[in-house]
Scaffold this motif. Structure first.
Motif, PDB file in Angstrom:
ATOM      1  N   ILE A 197       0.744  -1.302  -0.066  1.00  0.00           N
ATOM      2  CA  ILE A 197      -0.111   0.055  -0.185  1.00  0.00           C
ATOM      3  C   ILE A 197       0.745   1.405   0.184  1.00  0.00           C
ATOM      4  O   ILE A 197       1.532   1.381   0.912  1.00  0.00           O
ATOM      5  CB  ILE A 197      -0.959   0.043   1.107  1.00  0.00           C
ATOM      6  CG1 ILE A 197      -1.616  -1.297   1.395  1.00  0.00           C
ATOM      7  CG2 ILE A 197      -1.661   1.218   1.372  1.00  0.00           C
ATOM      8  CD1 ILE A 197      -2.681  -1.479   2.300  1.00  0.00           C
ATOM      9  N   VAL A 198       0.681   2.361  -0.781  1.00  0.00           N
ATOM     10  CA  VAL A 198       1.391   3.413  -1.099  1.00  0.00           C
ATOM     11  C   VAL A 198       0.939   4.519   0.027  1.00  0.00           C
ATOM     12  O   VAL A 198      -0.151   4.611  -0.189  1.00  0.00           O
ATOM     13  CB  VAL A 198       1.657   3.811  -2.610  1.00  0.00           C
ATOM     14  CG1 VAL A 198       2.468   4.770  -2.665  1.00  0.00           C
ATOM     15  CG2 VAL A 198       2.006   2.690  -3.593  1.00  0.00           C
ATOM     16  N   VAL A 199       2.006   5.030   0.631  1.00  0.00           N
ATOM     17  CA  VAL A 199       1.413   6.333   1.447  1.00  0.00           C
ATOM     18  C   VAL A 199       2.348   7.196   1.229  1.00  0.00           C
ATOM     19  O   VAL A 199       3.490   7.314   1.393  1.00  0.00           O
ATOM     20  CB  VAL A 199       1.490   5.764   2.883  1.00  0.00           C
ATOM     21  CG1 VAL A 199       0.950   7.022   3.826  1.00  0.00           C
ATOM     22  CG2 VAL A 199       0.614   4.685   3.175  1.00  0.00           C
ATOM     23  N   ASP A 200       1.723   8.428   0.600  1.00  0.00           N
ATOM     24  CA  ASP A 200       2.695   9.581   0.157  1.00  0.00           C
ATOM     25  C   ASP A 200       2.552  10.312   1.449  1.00  0.00           C
ATOM     26  O   ASP A 200       1.302  10.998   1.785  1.00  0.00           O
ATOM     27  CB  ASP A 200       2.105  10.282  -1.021  1.00  0.00           C
ATOM     28  CG  ASP A 200       2.843  11.275  -1.476  1.00  0.00           C
ATOM     29  OD1 ASP A 200       3.751  11.959  -0.498  1.00  0.00           O
ATOM     30  OD2 ASP A 200       2.900  12.041  -2.734  1.00  0.00           O
ATOM     31  N   THR A 201       3.584  10.695   2.178  1.00  0.00           N
ATOM     32  CA  THR A 201       3.594  11.274   3.217  1.00  0.00           C
ATOM     33  C   THR A 201       3.822  12.917   3.060  1.00  0.00           C
ATOM     34  O   THR A 201       3.990  13.523   4.367  1.00  0.00           O
ATOM     35  CB  THR A 201       4.591  10.620   4.206  1.00  0.00           C
ATOM     36  OG1 THR A 201       5.840  11.203   3.810  1.00  0.00           O
ATOM     37  CG2 THR A 201       4.640   9.240   4.410  1.00  0.00           C
ATOM     38  N   THR A 202       4.011  13.508   2.065  1.00  0.00           N
ATOM     39  CA  THR A 202       4.583  14.671   1.797  1.00  0.00           C
ATOM     40  C   THR A 202       3.448  15.636   2.530  1.00  0.00           C
ATOM     41  O   THR A 202       4.171  16.560   3.185  1.00  0.00           O
ATOM     42  CB  THR A 202       4.481  15.147   0.198  1.00  0.00           C
ATOM     43  OG1 THR A 202       4.881  14.141  -0.633  1.00  0.00           O
ATOM     44  CG2 THR A 202       4.989  16.543   0.011  1.00  0.00           C
ATOM     45  N   HIS A 203       2.446  15.579   2.360  1.00  0.00           N
ATOM     46  CA  HIS A 203       1.724  16.612   3.077  1.00  0.00           C
ATOM     47  C   HIS A 203       0.830  15.967   4.261  1.00  0.00           C
ATOM     48  O   HIS A 203      -0.350  16.446   4.879  1.00  0.00           O
ATOM     49  CB  HIS A 203       0.496  17.090   2.015  1.00  0.00           C
ATOM     50  CG  HIS A 203       1.104  17.772   1.013  1.00  0.00           C
ATOM     51  ND1 HIS A 203       1.830  18.905   0.922  1.00  0.00           N
ATOM     52  CD2 HIS A 203       1.096  17.287  -0.526  1.00  0.00           C
ATOM     53  CE1 HIS A 203       2.221  19.208  -0.318  1.00  0.00           C
ATOM     54  NE2 HIS A 203       1.844  18.362  -1.079  1.00  0.00           N
ATOM     55  N   LEU A 204       1.202  14.852   5.003  1.00  0.00           N
ATOM     56  CA  LEU A 204       0.552  14.230   6.054  1.00  0.00           C
ATOM     57  C   LEU A 204       1.402  14.455   7.232  1.00  0.00           C
ATOM     58  O   LEU A 204       2.457  14.633   7.189  1.00  0.00           O
ATOM     59  CB  LEU A 204       0.352  12.805   5.682  1.00  0.00           C
ATOM     60  CG  LEU A 204      -0.404  12.226   4.405  1.00  0.00           C
ATOM     61  CD1 LEU A 204      -0.686  10.930   4.621  1.00  0.00           C
ATOM     62  CD2 LEU A 204      -1.834  12.946   4.764  1.00  0.00           C
ATOM     63  N   THR A 205       0.618  14.518   8.243  1.00  0.00           N
ATOM     64  CA  THR A 205       1.395  14.525   9.690  1.00  0.00           C
ATOM     65  C   THR A 205       1.609  13.125  10.035  1.00  0.00           C
ATOM     66  O   THR A 205       1.141  12.485   9.576  1.00  0.00           O
ATOM     67  CB  THR A 205       0.676  15.320  10.845  1.00  0.00           C
ATOM     68  OG1 THR A 205      -0.689  14.513  10.825  1.00  0.00           O
ATOM     69  CG2 THR A 205       0.175  16.550  10.506  1.00  0.00           C
ATOM     70  N   ILE A 206       2.578  13.245  11.129  1.00  0.00           N
ATOM     71  CA  ILE A 206       2.939  11.905  11.566  1.00  0.00           C
ATOM     72  C   ILE A 206       1.707  11.039  11.809  1.00  0.00           C
ATOM     73  O   ILE A 206       1.716  10.024  11.740  1.00  0.00           O
ATOM     74  CB  ILE A 206       4.163  11.985  12.629  1.00  0.00           C
ATOM     75  CG1 ILE A 206       5.327  12.517  11.942  1.00  0.00           C
ATOM     76  CG2 ILE A 206       4.336  10.439  13.420  1.00  0.00           C
ATOM     77  CD1 ILE A 206       6.306  12.875  13.111  1.00  0.00           C
TER      78      ILE A 206
END
Ligand code: DC
Length: 239
Positions: A197-206
């Protein structure tokens, strides 16, 4: 096997997220990058060329690498010296990337990683966990983020550890170098597993990333201790 595999490029947030997901489930976090860094550290400090497969192999045979968990936190030892803090420099990032392209190093460390994953539930992060180390891991995530964001995060980590020298440009250069080398090497390159499962963390908080991951896993922490034989400490040895 209860293994949560987190792969992705340098600075995508893997270690922060892996640590927190492991805390959430009260299981161990195995940082495989630290093992490559420790071997890179040994090579640099023994004046062994990282490009010389044969010399590295000889060094490996004479090197004892231990991974131990003290109060749940991973420590890496080379010949009984705790090198956990010494391996967090830009020089060691590059050395780890260089040495990790060698087949003899990978085969050695992957064997240790599989042994550890067999004996206890864990969160394990790296580049090749879902594709090569544990292709049958029940949960696989591939964390990404833009190069700029990854570089900013790495810089913050370096500053927090007291490094006031390394510039943003140097961090971007290191990230680009490692992205290219880690994904183009012959054996077990950095690659997203087909079932990850791909999670793009660029604009996500921890916490948003952790929420996404734990929701996908859909298991409650207490269900793990009921189902799996959990250990508080463990060790793996190489010699
Ligand atoms: O995750 P890290 O930045 O600590 O990793 C350092 C280097 O180690 C990375 O550039 C490539 C290598 N590595 C690897 O090849 N395979 C892994 N499973 C983990 C790290």
């Amino acid at each position: 096997m209860f293994a949560i595999a987190l792969d992705g490029p340098a600075g995508a947030g893997k270690s922060t997220i892996a640590r927190k997901v492991a805390e959430h489930y009260n299981i161990l976090y195995l940082d495989t990058g630290a093992m490559y860094r420790a071997m890179g550290w040994k090579a640099v400090n023994s004046d062994v060329s990282l490009r010389d497969d044969k010399a590295v192999e000889e060094m490996l045979c004479k090197t004892k690498l231990d991974v131990r968990f003290l109060h749940g936190s991973q420590h890496v030892y080379i010949d009984d010296q705790d090198v956990s803090d010494l391996i967090r420099t830009p020089e060691m990032s590059k050395a780890a990337s260089d040495i990790s392209a060698l087949k003899c190093v990978r085969l050695h460390l992957v064997t240790l990683q599989r042994q550890l994953a067999k004996t206890q539930p864990l969160v394990i992060d790296g580049r090749d966990i879902g594709t090569y180390v544990l292709p049958n891991a029940p949960w696989k995530f591939f964390l990404t983020a833009s190069t700029e964001e990854r570089a900013q995060r790495r810089l913050l980590q370096l500053r927090a550890s007291g490094d006031n020298k390394t510039s943003l440009e140097e961090v971007i250069e290191d990230i680009n170098y490692r992205d290219k080398q880690d994904s183009s090497r012959e054996i077990a390159p950095l690659r997203q597993a087909d079932d990850a499962i791909v999670v793009d963390t660029t604009h996500l908080t921890i916490s948003q990333v952790i929420d996404t991951i734990t929701k996908k896993i859909g298991i409650l922490p207490h269900e793990i201790s009921e189902k799996y034989n959990k250990q508080d400490s463990s060790g793996a040895q190489n010699r």
